[in-house]
Design a protein around this motif. Structure first.
Motif, mmCIF file in Angstrom:
data_model
loop_
_atom_site.group_PDB
_atom_site.id
_atom_site.type_symbol
_atom_site.label_atom_id
_atom_site.label_comp_id
_atom_site.label_asym_id
_atom_site.label_seq_id
_atom_site.Cartn_x
_atom_site.Cartn_y
_atom_site.Cartn_z
ATOM 1 N N TYR A 11 36.268 63.505 25.512
ATOM 2 C CA TYR A 11 35.859 64.024 24.212
ATOM 3 C C TYR A 11 34.919 63.023 23.531
ATOM 4 O O TYR A 11 34.927 61.836 23.881
ATOM 5 C CB TYR A 11 37.088 64.323 23.346
ATOM 6 C CG TYR A 11 37.759 65.633 23.734
ATOM 7 C CD1 TYR A 11 37.135 66.854 23.485
ATOM 8 C CD2 TYR A 11 38.999 65.655 24.367
ATOM 9 C CE1 TYR A 11 37.717 68.051 23.840
ATOM 10 C CE2 TYR A 11 39.601 66.860 24.729
ATOM 11 C CZ TYR A 11 38.952 68.056 24.462
ATOM 12 O OH TYR A 11 39.514 69.249 24.819
ATOM 13 N N ASN A 13 35.099 61.400 20.982
ATOM 14 C CA ASN A 13 35.750 60.184 20.462
ATOM 15 C C ASN A 13 36.146 59.216 21.583
ATOM 16 O O ASN A 13 36.788 58.202 21.342
ATOM 17 C CB ASN A 13 36.988 60.550 19.632
ATOM 18 C CG ASN A 13 38.062 61.241 20.459
ATOM 19 O OD1 ASN A 13 37.914 61.419 21.663
ATOM 20 N ND2 ASN A 13 39.151 61.624 19.822
ATOM 21 N N PHE A 15 38.112 59.932 24.176
ATOM 22 C CA PHE A 15 39.405 60.217 24.813
ATOM 23 C C PHE A 15 39.209 60.937 26.143
ATOM 24 O O PHE A 15 38.526 61.959 26.215
ATOM 25 C CB PHE A 15 40.292 61.060 23.885
ATOM 26 C CG PHE A 15 41.686 61.161 24.403
ATOM 27 C CD1 PHE A 15 42.626 60.190 24.092
ATOM 28 C CD2 PHE A 15 42.043 62.204 25.247
ATOM 29 C CE1 PHE A 15 43.909 60.260 24.608
ATOM 30 C CE2 PHE A 15 43.325 62.271 25.765
ATOM 31 C CZ PHE A 15 44.262 61.300 25.444
ATOM 32 N N ALA A 17 40.445 63.320 28.501
ATOM 33 C CA ALA A 17 41.456 64.385 28.540
ATOM 34 C C ALA A 17 41.681 64.923 29.948
ATOM 35 O O ALA A 17 42.775 65.355 30.287
ATOM 36 C CB ALA A 17 41.048 65.520 27.603
ATOM 37 N N PRO A 36 53.459 67.212 29.744
ATOM 38 C CA PRO A 36 53.732 66.885 28.339
ATOM 39 C C PRO A 36 52.573 67.251 27.419
ATOM 40 O O PRO A 36 51.451 67.467 27.877
ATOM 41 C CB PRO A 36 53.936 65.359 28.357
ATOM 42 C CG PRO A 36 53.474 64.887 29.672
ATOM 43 C CD PRO A 36 53.436 66.034 30.610
ATOM 44 N N SER A 37 52.868 67.313 26.147
ATOM 45 C CA SER A 37 51.830 67.558 25.139
ATOM 46 C C SER A 37 50.732 66.514 25.275
ATOM 47 O O SER A 37 51.033 65.321 25.446
ATOM 48 C CB SER A 37 52.461 67.394 23.767
ATOM 49 O OG SER A 37 52.345 68.556 23.066
ATOM 50 N N GLY A 38 49.492 66.953 25.217
ATOM 51 C CA GLY A 38 48.390 65.996 25.323
ATOM 52 C C GLY A 38 47.974 65.705 26.753
ATOM 53 O O GLY A 38 47.079 64.894 26.996
ATOM 54 N N ALA A 39 48.604 66.384 27.739
ATOM 55 C CA ALA A 39 48.315 66.092 29.150
ATOM 56 C C ALA A 39 46.952 66.617 29.594
ATOM 57 O O ALA A 39 46.413 66.187 30.612
ATOM 58 C CB ALA A 39 49.404 66.683 30.039
ATOM 59 N N GLY A 40 46.406 67.595 28.828
ATOM 60 C CA GLY A 40 45.089 68.129 29.189
ATOM 61 C C GLY A 40 45.101 69.606 29.586
ATOM 62 O O GLY A 40 44.079 70.127 30.024
ATOM 63 N N LYS A 41 46.232 70.274 29.405
ATOM 64 C CA LYS A 41 46.357 71.669 29.852
ATOM 65 C C LYS A 41 45.361 72.584 29.124
ATOM 66 O O LYS A 41 44.636 73.349 29.746
ATOM 67 C CB LYS A 41 47.803 72.178 29.625
ATOM 68 C CG LYS A 41 48.865 71.303 30.273
ATOM 69 C CD LYS A 41 50.258 71.826 30.043
ATOM 70 C CE LYS A 41 50.754 71.789 28.606
ATOM 71 N NZ LYS A 41 50.918 70.423 28.056
ATOM 72 N N SER A 42 45.361 72.498 27.791
ATOM 73 C CA SER A 42 44.440 73.358 27.024
ATOM 74 C C SER A 42 43.001 73.005 27.353
ATOM 75 O O SER A 42 42.150 73.894 27.459
ATOM 76 C CB SER A 42 44.624 73.164 25.514
ATOM 77 O OG SER A 42 45.915 73.484 25.141
ATOM 78 N N THR A 43 42.734 71.716 27.498
ATOM 79 C CA THR A 43 41.362 71.296 27.804
ATOM 80 C C THR A 43 40.903 71.915 29.125
ATOM 81 O O THR A 43 39.775 72.404 29.230
ATOM 82 C CB THR A 43 41.272 69.759 27.872
ATOM 83 O OG1 THR A 43 41.724 69.224 26.629
ATOM 84 C CG2 THR A 43 39.860 69.287 28.145
HETATM 85 P P1 ADP Z 1 47.801 69.824 26.171
HETATM 86 O O1 ADP Z 1 47.259 71.217 26.144
HETATM 87 O O2 ADP Z 1 48.332 69.419 27.512
HETATM 88 O O3 ADP Z 1 48.788 69.555 25.075
HETATM 89 P P2 ADP Z 1 45.138 69.096 25.280
HETATM 90 O O4 ADP Z 1 44.218 69.536 26.346
HETATM 91 O O5 ADP Z 1 45.253 69.943 24.058
HETATM 92 O O6 ADP Z 1 46.578 68.821 25.921
HETATM 93 O O7 ADP Z 1 44.722 67.657 24.791
HETATM 94 C C1 ADP Z 1 44.532 66.575 25.698
HETATM 95 C C2 ADP Z 1 44.155 65.355 24.908
HETATM 96 O O8 ADP Z 1 42.841 65.487 24.405
HETATM 97 C C3 ADP Z 1 45.061 65.129 23.704
HETATM 98 O O9 ADP Z 1 45.334 63.750 23.580
HETATM 99 C C4 ADP Z 1 44.240 65.606 22.543
HETATM 100 O O10 ADP Z 1 44.548 64.905 21.364
HETATM 101 C C5 ADP Z 1 42.822 65.319 23.010
HETATM 102 N N1 ADP Z 1 41.888 66.293 22.430
HETATM 103 C C6 ADP Z 1 41.958 67.631 22.512
HETATM 104 N N2 ADP Z 1 40.907 68.201 21.889
HETATM 105 C C7 ADP Z 1 40.159 67.185 21.401
HETATM 106 C C8 ADP Z 1 38.922 67.116 20.669
HETATM 107 N N3 ADP Z 1 38.257 68.211 20.324
HETATM 108 N N4 ADP Z 1 38.462 65.876 20.355
HETATM 109 C C9 ADP Z 1 39.109 64.780 20.720
HETATM 110 N N5 ADP Z 1 40.262 64.766 21.438
HETATM 111 C C10 ADP Z 1 40.788 65.952 21.762
#
Ligand code: ADP
Length: 226
Positions: A11, A13, A15, A17, A36-43
């Motif tokens: 991302y 910032n 990070f 992902a 776990p939450s934050g693992a990258g699933k949604s990404t």
């Molecule tokens: P999950 O779906 O597994 O909970 P996400 O894919 O939502 O995980 O997020 C993975 C990581 O990327 C998290 O640490 C989240 O904070 C970070 N993240 C998600 N979207 C953004 C964004 N738009 N900008 C910066 N960091 C992001």
């Protein structure tokens, strides 16, 4: 059907992902993405849906490289993919019919064809009787059924679902997952990001586990924990 190669998503910032993801998904497969939450699933789902761009690596859909996709082609590409969003994204003051018909109207389908497709899909998700209800009047489970209907109304080969049972009670969650299984049995490839351990353990499918942006386990007929 979906081949993901050395996919990295950083991302703005900084990070990281998704960290060098390789994944092959066959036509008609059903995959749970857990971790776990934050693992990258949604990404990962967002990058497949092209609402996020990868930093490096590539995704191939039936041998077509998404790195070759031009911005103007994205709406056409998305016709291949139904997306069920975590926060529903329904039009609250509009009817069930309008919410489901919307995507087809944008594609300029004739009215009779829209009517036929919407009726068929509402029958499939069990919402035929609510067709003229305003979505805000419906329960969480019913709203999720609308989202599913909307995602599959033009019969896309791929369906992505981000935490589809996240805000539902256990019985409704079960019904929603049975519905996704039924859609999968019609040869739709389905990827579901979920935290729902009891569903993953009860309706056994391929389980791909993400941790800190990496795939740490990939098992057919897996369970949530191993
Ligand atoms: P999950 O779906 O597994 O909970 P996400 O894919 O939502 O995980 O997020 C993975 C990581 O990327 C998290 O640490 C989240 O904070 C970070 N993240 C998600 N979207 C953004 C964004 N738009 N900008 C910066 N960091 C992001």
């Amino acid at each position: 059907m979906i081949r993901i190669k050395k996919l990295v998503k950083k991302y703005p910032n900084g990070f990281l992902a998704l960290d060098n993801i390789d994944l092959h998904v066959g036509k008609g497969e059903f995959i749970y993405l857990v971790g776990p939450s934050g693992a990258g699933k949604s990404t990962l789902l967002d990058v497949i849906f092209r609402s996020e761009l990868p930093t490096s690596g590539d995704i191939y859909i039936d041998n077509f490289s998404l790195n070759h996709l031009k911005p103007a082609q994205v709406p056409y590409y998305r016709r291949n993919i139904g997306m069920i969003f975590q926060d529903y994204k329904l039009l609250p003051g509009r009817t069930v019919y309008d919410n489901v018909a919307f995507a087809l109207r944008v594609m300029h389908y004739p009215r009779s064809r829209i009517h036929r497709h919407v009726s068929q899909v509402l029958e499939l998700v069990g919402l035929s009787e609510k067709v003229n209800h305003v979505t805000a009047e419906l329960s969480g489970g019913e709203q999720q059924r609308i989202c599913i209907a909307r995602a599959i109304v033009n019969n896309p080969p791929i369906l992505l679902a981000d935490e589809p049972t996240g805000s539902l009670d256990p019985e409704t969650s079960w019904e929603i997952m049975q519905l996704l299984s039924k859609i999968n049995s019609r040869q739709t490839t389905v990827l579901v990001a979920t935290h729902n351990k009891s569903i993953v353990d009860d309706i056994r499918k391929r389980v791909v586990v993400l941790e800190s942006g990496k795939i740490v386990r990939d098992k057919h007929f897996g369970t949530y924990d191993g």
